[in-house]
Design a protein around this motif. Structure first.
Motif, mmCIF file in Angstrom:
data_model
loop_
_atom_site.group_PDB
_atom_site.id
_atom_site.type_symbol
_atom_site.label_atom_id
_atom_site.label_comp_id
_atom_site.label_asym_id
_atom_site.label_seq_id
_atom_site.Cartn_x
_atom_site.Cartn_y
_atom_site.Cartn_z
ATOM 1 N N TRP A 33 0.816 -1.226 0.000
ATOM 2 C CA TRP A 33 0.000 0.000 0.000
ATOM 3 C C TRP A 33 0.847 1.271 0.000
ATOM 4 N N TRP A 34 2.049 1.152 -0.495
ATOM 5 C CA TRP A 34 2.930 2.322 -0.453
ATOM 6 C C TRP A 34 2.815 3.162 -1.721
ATOM 7 N N GLU A 39 6.637 7.218 0.380
ATOM 8 C CA GLU A 39 6.560 5.759 0.501
ATOM 9 C C GLU A 39 6.793 5.082 -0.836
ATOM 10 N N ALA A 70 -2.219 2.549 6.055
ATOM 11 C CA ALA A 70 -2.305 1.495 7.067
ATOM 12 C C ALA A 70 -3.003 0.243 6.531
ATOM 13 N N TRP A 94 1.881 -6.689 8.282
ATOM 14 C CA TRP A 94 2.588 -6.466 9.541
ATOM 15 C C TRP A 94 2.984 -7.817 10.111
ATOM 16 N N ASP A 307 6.805 -3.596 8.891
ATOM 17 C CA ASP A 307 6.221 -4.203 7.702
ATOM 18 C C ASP A 307 7.069 -5.403 7.311
ATOM 19 N N LYS A 341 12.277 5.726 3.517
ATOM 20 C CA LYS A 341 10.960 5.463 4.109
ATOM 21 C C LYS A 341 10.748 6.189 5.430
ATOM 22 N N HIS A 378 -2.152 -0.594 13.715
ATOM 23 C CA HIS A 378 -1.215 -1.196 12.763
ATOM 24 C C HIS A 378 -0.959 -2.646 13.126
HETATM 25 C C1 GAL Z 1 1.595 1.488 8.306
HETATM 26 C C2 GAL Z 1 2.775 0.873 7.601
HETATM 27 C C3 GAL Z 1 3.708 1.956 7.183
HETATM 28 C C4 GAL Z 1 2.978 3.029 6.419
HETATM 29 C C5 GAL Z 1 1.702 3.471 7.112
HETATM 30 C C6 GAL Z 1 0.857 4.475 6.355
HETATM 31 O O1 GAL Z 1 0.703 0.508 8.727
HETATM 32 O O2 GAL Z 1 3.403 -0.021 8.467
HETATM 33 O O3 GAL Z 1 4.771 1.430 6.443
HETATM 34 O O4 GAL Z 1 2.745 2.608 5.154
HETATM 35 O O5 GAL Z 1 0.917 2.374 7.439
HETATM 36 O O6 GAL Z 1 0.224 3.899 5.272
#
Ligand code: GAL
Length: 414
Positions: A33-34, A39, A70, A94, A307, A341, A378
């Motif tokens: 989802w980056w 990101e 997230a 995660w 992640d 990141k 998360h």
């Molecule tokens: C978290 C993820 C991060 C970042 C964040 C915002 O859950 O671990 O790497 O992407 O969401 O989307």
């Protein structure tokens, strides 16, 4: 032999039998989802290091994101594919409790062979634990984000006369947001188009008011002893909501964060993925234009979000998936990804001497921290059912902003 290894009828054997050379038609399908600015840049750096290491061209990689902060959209995109035997090569998840729905159905290949001795001995022990299931490695953690950050625009707080270092608890932060508002700024850049940012904000407020032990109690769903503390912490979040971005319901976290970069908002509470945005903004420098303190009342705590990537069974590209996982676990992959990141590497031997100063500061805070805690929003701090219950309750909370009703729901429904 290969098919036997990877069909996943019985959860699969190890990846040992996977050939070194990919089949001619292999393609790495990568779901994550980056897609926010910083990101996406970090993922592209990792992809480039992967292509260089293994000699692939862009055409061998199907970069197939499921956008949504997230991971708010990733379950819908992959869960049914994985369970029906049509998985992508690998996907972002995660490490820890979030793996359970997959491991309980034997949908992840053990990847002990990816975890060479060299990799095994380099990782922090606590991180390794989150990557195992029943003694087998099933995931490769890539990064360690900190969640309990309060970012701020230096010029805005100076102009408003706010002493950020003097903020000692969540109530002080409310006063500071009121001050920013009275000086014509947005107190807190914040999104409510999706529930997770408010859930994580409440996690911080609750921890700041009640300490880490009470917070861990909540993660264990021992909530009934804490009803009044739940209500009090929720009420403070309600009070904050008067000072959040006026367009919070229609923006994503990174769009909200733009107001901090533009000098329209004083504060942002986010994980340090926000730093990816700051680092790619031009003329916006750490220490001079933006800065960070631990969320007031949580100094000494490093609230952690990690992640990882996994190898679903019935894998469409066993060799490339194994290579991708190796790259995620390598010094080179972690060095390049985490630099952009805004996270720190989970391997202890990644050279970070020339990392941006902010990350070096986070790395020392991490080693000096008294407590490291996981998060509900998360995934890693609670089982997936508990996370869904919290999300449902908080999706009501960001509509009603009713603290006592929400505290009762948490006590009744968890
Ligand atoms: C978290 C993820 C991060 C970042 C964040 C915002 O859950 O671990 O790497 O992407 O969401 O989307």
């Amino acid at each position: 032999m290969l098919a036997g290894c990877l069909t996943g009828d019985d959860g699969g054997d190890d990846v040992e039998g996977v050939p070194d050379e990919p089949a001619e038609d292999e393609e790495l399908e990568l779901v994550h989802w980056w897609t926010a600015g910083g990101e996406e840049a970090a993922l592209n750096d990792l992809l480039e290091s992967f292509r260089n290491e293994y000699g692939y061209s862009g055409g061998d990689i199907n970069n197939n994101p499921a956008p949504g902060g997230a991971g708010s959209a990733i379950d819908t995109a992959i869960q049914s594919r994985v369970s029906s035997g049509d998985p992508p090569s690998t996907f972002q998840i995660w490490p820890g409790g979030s793996l359970d729905p997959y491991t309980s159905e034997d949908l992840l290949n053990p990847i002990n062979d990816v975890w060479t001795d060299e990799m095994d001995s380099a990782y922090l022990d606590g991180v390794k634990e989150t990557a195992r299931h029943d003694g087998d490695f099933v995931a490769v953690p890539l990064n360690i984000h900190r969640l309990n950050n309060l970012f701020y625009n230096v010029n805005v707080v100076e102009d408003a006369g706010i002493d950020v270092d003097g903020l000692s608890d969540g109530e002080d932060l409310l006063t500071a947001m009121e001050t920013a508002d009275s000086e014509g700024y947005i107190g807190m850049a914040h999104q409510t188009s999706s529930t997770w940012s408010t859930l994580q904000m409440w996690e911080m407020v609750f921890m700041a008011q009640n300490g880490v032990d009470a917070y861990r109690d909540v993660l264990d769903k021992n909530v009934s002893d804490h009803e009044s503390a739940l209500e009090e912490s929720l009420q403070l979040v309600v009070d904050y909501s008067d000072y959040i971005s006026p367009n919070s319901a229609s923006v994503t976290w990174d769009e909200a964060n733009q107001a901090v970069i533009d000098g329209d908002a004083a504060f942002l509470h986010q994980g340090d993925w926000a730093v990816g945005e700051y680092q790619t903004a031009s003329g916006f420098d750490y220490g001079e234009d933006w800065d960070m303190v631990p969320f007031p009342g949580t100094g000494g705590v490093y609230a952690i979000v990690m992640d990882s990537f996994v190898m679903p069974t019935n894998n469409p590209s066993p060799t490339m998936t194994k290579q991708w996982l190796r790259q995620c676990g390598s010094i080179d992959g972690q060095e390049t990804f985490n630099r952009t990141k805004g996270s720190i590497p989970p391997r202890t031997d990644v050279p970070t001497d020339d990392y941006p100063e902010f990350l070096q500061d986070q790395a020392s805070d991490f080693s000096d921290s008294d407590e490291q805690v996981p998060s509900i929003a998360h995934g890693s701090g609670i089982d997936p059912d508990g996370k869904s219950q919290f999300e449902e309750i908080f999706s009501g909370f960001i509509e009603s902003w009713n603290a006592s009703e929400t505290a009762s729901r948490i006590v009744d429904e968890l």
